[in-house]
Design a protein around this motif. Structure first.
Motif, short mmCIF file in Angstrom:
data_model
loop_
_atom_site.label_atom_id
_atom_site.label_comp_id
_atom_site.label_asym_id
_atom_site.label_seq_id
_atom_site.Cartn_x
_atom_site.Cartn_y
_atom_site.Cartn_z
N ALA A 9 0.85 -1.19 0.00
CA ALA A 9 0.00 0.00 0.00
C ALA A 9 0.89 1.24 0.00
N PRO A 10 0.31 2.41 -0.29
CA PRO A 10 1.12 3.63 -0.27
C PRO A 10 1.80 3.82 1.09
N SER A 11 3.02 4.28 1.07
CA SER A 11 3.75 4.55 2.30
C SER A 11 3.35 5.91 2.86
N GLU A 12 3.79 6.19 4.07
CA GLU A 12 3.51 7.50 4.65
C GLU A 12 4.08 8.61 3.77
N ASN A 13 5.29 8.41 3.29
CA ASN A 13 5.92 9.44 2.45
C ASN A 13 5.16 9.64 1.14
N GLU A 14 4.67 8.56 0.56
CA GLU A 14 3.91 8.68 -0.70
C GLU A 14 2.60 9.41 -0.45
N ILE A 15 1.96 9.14 0.67
CA ILE A 15 0.71 9.84 1.01
C ILE A 15 0.97 11.32 1.25
N ILE A 16 2.06 11.61 1.95
CA ILE A 16 2.42 13.01 2.22
C ILE A 16 2.63 13.77 0.93
N GLU A 17 3.36 13.15 0.00
CA GLU A 17 3.66 13.81 -1.27
C GLU A 17 2.42 13.98 -2.14
N LYS A 18 1.58 12.94 -2.18
CA LYS A 18 0.39 12.99 -3.06
C LYS A 18 -0.67 13.95 -2.54
N TYR A 19 -0.93 13.92 -1.22
CA TYR A 19 -2.04 14.69 -0.65
C TYR A 19 -1.60 15.98 0.03
N LYS A 20 -0.28 16.20 0.11
CA LYS A 20 0.24 17.41 0.74
C LYS A 20 -0.25 17.53 2.19
N VAL A 21 -0.04 16.47 2.95
CA VAL A 21 -0.50 16.43 4.35
C VAL A 21 0.70 16.16 5.25
N SER A 22 0.45 16.26 6.54
CA SER A 22 1.50 16.01 7.52
C SER A 22 1.73 14.52 7.69
N ASN A 23 2.85 14.17 8.31
CA ASN A 23 3.11 12.75 8.56
C ASN A 23 2.12 12.17 9.56
N THR A 24 1.59 13.01 10.44
CA THR A 24 0.56 12.54 11.39
C THR A 24 -0.69 12.12 10.66
N THR A 25 -1.13 12.92 9.69
CA THR A 25 -2.33 12.60 8.91
C THR A 25 -2.10 11.34 8.09
N ALA A 26 -0.93 11.23 7.47
CA ALA A 26 -0.62 10.03 6.67
C ALA A 26 -0.61 8.79 7.55
N ARG A 27 -0.04 8.90 8.74
CA ARG A 27 0.02 7.76 9.65
C ARG A 27 -1.40 7.35 10.09
N LYS A 28 -2.24 8.32 10.37
CA LYS A 28 -3.62 8.03 10.78
C LYS A 28 -4.39 7.33 9.66
N ALA A 29 -4.14 7.72 8.41
CA ALA A 29 -4.83 7.08 7.28
C ALA A 29 -4.47 5.61 7.20
N LEU A 30 -3.18 5.31 7.37
CA LEU A 30 -2.75 3.91 7.33
C LEU A 30 -3.25 3.13 8.55
N GLN A 31 -3.28 3.78 9.69
CA GLN A 31 -3.80 3.12 10.89
C GLN A 31 -5.28 2.80 10.74
N GLU A 32 -6.01 3.67 10.05
CA GLU A 32 -7.45 3.46 9.85
C GLU A 32 -7.73 2.23 9.00
N ILE A 33 -7.01 2.09 7.87
CA ILE A 33 -7.28 0.93 7.01
C ILE A 33 -6.73 -0.36 7.63
N GLU A 34 -5.73 -0.23 8.48
CA GLU A 34 -5.25 -1.42 9.20
C GLU A 34 -6.27 -1.85 10.24
N ARG A 35 -6.85 -0.87 10.93
CA ARG A 35 -7.87 -1.17 11.94
C ARG A 35 -9.07 -1.87 11.31
N GLU A 36 -9.41 -1.50 10.08
CA GLU A 36 -10.55 -2.09 9.40
C GLU A 36 -10.23 -3.44 8.76
#
Length: 241
Positions: free
Chosen positions: A33-60
């Motif tokens: 899946a996209p890495s934190e860095n890839e999410i940060i670059e694509k969506y222009k978000v912080s590493n906290t937001t990227a980490r939360k996105a990955l945590q959410e799909i892992e939780r599900e």
């Protein structure tokens, strides 16, 4: 009093994008899946937001995160056992998916309907209600089916809401207990019409399931001819000596 507009967190919107990639098959089982860095670059978000996105799909349960390696897509195919009498709705709920149906057509037929299963021919006596439905899980098209229902056992079923569970209608409306399901499963390639219904641009393998449902000894309640997406399903068999 002013109405409050619910704001969907950015990390959750990103997580839905990734889930959509998984459901569409663009991210396959075992792929990264996209890495934190890839999410940060694509969506222009912080590493906290990227980490939360990955945590959410892992939780599900969509992915698993392996320390030092990355985040990988889990097998989210629905398992359908051929040794249990289990309808689509119950099967999806068991897999923690949200089931839905779309009725494509409905006809009342007077003629009998024959079907050969494992070299034995069965005949469902008319009149019949034939329904053509598209079945969904979490809004993803999963299978398309034609069912031929005996109007002897289920009079006026064509007047009911047939976008829900037929098995529940059989039991609650008509007091019918399903006693046996005989099915024949074959591997096929999806046709153009099915691709349109499934919203696919290219054909994928599929499981064709032809079956007969009994509500008593040799009493045929319905017959089916269904097509299950091969990229969303796997069939399991239990054999004992």
């Amino acid at each position: 009093m002013t109405n409050r507009v619910q704001i969907i967190p950015k990390f959750f919107r990103i997580s839905r994008d990734i889930v959509a990639e998984i459901q569409s098959g663009r991210l396959t089982t075992g792929s990264q899946a996209p890495s934190e860095n890839e999410i940060i670059e694509k969506y222009k978000v912080s590493n906290t937001t990227a980490r939360k996105a990955l945590q959410e799909i892992e939780r599900e349960g969509w992915v698993t995160r392996i320390k030092g390696k990355g985040t990988y897509v889990l097998n989210n195919k629905v398992e359908r056992s051929v040794t249990r009498i289990l309808g689509f709705t119950a099967n999806m709920r068991e897999a923690n998916r949200v089931p839905a149906s779309k009725l494509l057509s409905l006809n009342v037929l007077q003629d009998d309907y024959p079907l050969t299963i494992n070299r034995r021919q069965y005949i469902l006596k008319g009149p019949l209600c034939r329904i053509h439905r598209l079945r969904f899980a979490d809004q993803t098209p999963m299978m398309i089916e034609k069912r031929y229902i005996s109007l002897h056992f289920c009079p006026d079923i064509q007047k009911l809401d047939l976008e829900g569970s037929l098995y529940e209608i059989y039991e609650k409306k008509y007091g019918l207990r399903l006693t046996q399901v005989d099915q024949m499963v074959s591997a096929v390639m999806m046709g153009v019409d099915e691709m349109v219904h499934f919203g696919l641009k290219q054909a994928v393998p599929a499981f064709r399931v032809e079956g007969i449902t009994f509500c008593g000894r040799e009493l045929i309640l319905e017959m089916e001819d269904s097509l299950y997406r091969g990229d969303q399903y796997r069939f399991t068999v239990k054999a004992t000596r």
